[in-house]
Write a protein that holds these residues in place. Sequence first.
Motif, PDB file in Angstrom:
ATOM      1  N   GLN A  37       0.817  -1.219   0.000  1.00 54.54           N
ATOM      2  CA  GLN A  37       0.000   0.000   0.000  1.00 54.54           C
ATOM      3  C   GLN A  37       0.848   1.265   0.000  1.00 54.54           C
ATOM      4  O   GLN A  37       0.315   2.369  -0.085  1.00 54.54           O
ATOM      5  N   GLY A  38       2.186   1.125   0.123  1.00 58.11           N
ATOM      6  CA  GLY A  38       3.061   2.277  -0.046  1.00 58.11           C
ATOM      7  C   GLY A  38       3.703   2.835   1.201  1.00 58.11           C
ATOM      8  O   GLY A  38       4.568   3.703   1.106  1.00 58.11           O
ATOM      9  N   TYR A  39       3.329   2.356   2.374  1.00 58.71           N
ATOM     10  CA  TYR A  39       3.936   2.889   3.590  1.00 58.71           C
ATOM     11  C   TYR A  39       5.015   1.931   4.107  1.00 58.71           C
ATOM     12  O   TYR A  39       4.963   0.728   3.879  1.00 58.71           O
ATOM     13  N   ARG A 102      -0.988  17.026   3.606  1.00 60.22           N
ATOM     14  CA  ARG A 102      -1.344  17.246   2.192  1.00 60.22           C
ATOM     15  C   ARG A 102      -1.629  18.720   1.927  1.00 60.22           C
ATOM     16  O   ARG A 102      -1.189  19.280   0.919  1.00 60.22           O
ATOM     17  N   ARG A 124      -2.330   3.660   5.234  1.00 60.40           N
ATOM     18  CA  ARG A 124      -2.740   3.267   3.878  1.00 60.40           C
ATOM     19  C   ARG A 124      -3.339   4.454   3.133  1.00 60.40           C
ATOM     20  O   ARG A 124      -3.089   4.628   1.937  1.00 60.40           O
ATOM     21  N   ARG A 125      -4.109   5.248   3.832  1.00 58.08           N
ATOM     22  CA  ARG A 125      -4.695   6.440   3.212  1.00 58.08           C
ATOM     23  C   ARG A 125      -3.649   7.522   3.007  1.00 58.08           C
ATOM     24  O   ARG A 125      -3.631   8.208   1.977  1.00 58.08           O
ATOM     25  N   ARG A 128      -1.416   7.482  -0.067  1.00 53.21           N
ATOM     26  CA  ARG A 128      -2.055   7.878  -1.325  1.00 53.21           C
ATOM     27  C   ARG A 128      -2.476   9.350  -1.325  1.00 53.21           C
ATOM     28  O   ARG A 128      -3.073   9.820  -2.295  1.00 53.21           O
ATOM     29  N   GLU A 131       1.532  13.013  -3.910  1.00 55.88           N
ATOM     30  CA  GLU A 131       2.688  12.394  -4.574  1.00 55.88           C
ATOM     31  C   GLU A 131       4.008  12.684  -3.881  1.00 55.88           C
ATOM     32  O   GLU A 131       4.983  11.949  -4.053  1.00 55.88           O
TER      33      GLU A 131
END
Length: 276
Positions: A37-39, A102, A124-125, A128, A131
Amino acid sequence: MERVTPALACPVCTAGLTLGAGTLRCSGGHAFDVARQGYASLQRGGAPAVTGDTAAMVAARDAFLGRGHYAPLARALRDAVAGVTDDGLCVDLAGGTGYYLRAVLEDRPGLLGLDLDLSKPALRRAARAHERLAAAAADVWQPLPVRTGAAAVVLSVFGPRNGPEIRRVLAPGVGRLLLVAPTPAHLGELVGPLGLLAVDPRKAERLDARLKGLEQVTETAVTYRASMGHADVAELALMGPSAHHVAADELRARAAALPDRVHVTVSVTLSSFAAA
């Protein structure tokens, strides 16, 4: 994650980290996975001092923040960061879903963000959210997985304040901590009806003790009224610490007993600190 990696430190031995094949590694042989998930997971091991938000709490937070009730606070943070720097690394301690980070990154293309939190559903949030935002699982009460002097800005929004570590990671001379803390008037219309946790009257005293070695530079009051319906009020209660003390169904029932629209006071201080 790749752009933020040069600022990261191994949470076990403090050596620098390199990224390859979905894993962060240090010269001491310690390795930390990057989830699909990117983390990244940058925890030292052992039980953390606190637990992260549950999936239900994160969902409530995402829904509430998505309706813009705290947007004026996000704008105040964005403007405060703009007064500090246009580039470098901004570290958000217990940054959750990355909502405030953000907002800070949106109009500052030279700025990178690192969201540190214990909640995997939130991370997870966050991964995303933007970028230029990297997310990592870390206990912010422990040594931060950030190199000494690597942060231009540290954010602490309604979250823990690990003063010695904040001071260590701030860039010498120019780095700033931006801290958001509630006043006793914050959410005053809801504290009694919903049984929310009130602001500790000794909060300022405890804050001073935790931020030893940091000097306050500015303090700004951010106060306004937000119109909230039953769903907003319930989600506000369910996303915070009260969700650990009162059953979700009971919080929803208490929210439903309020008038259809409630004008709620949002009252916080936004303070900046520099290393003494």
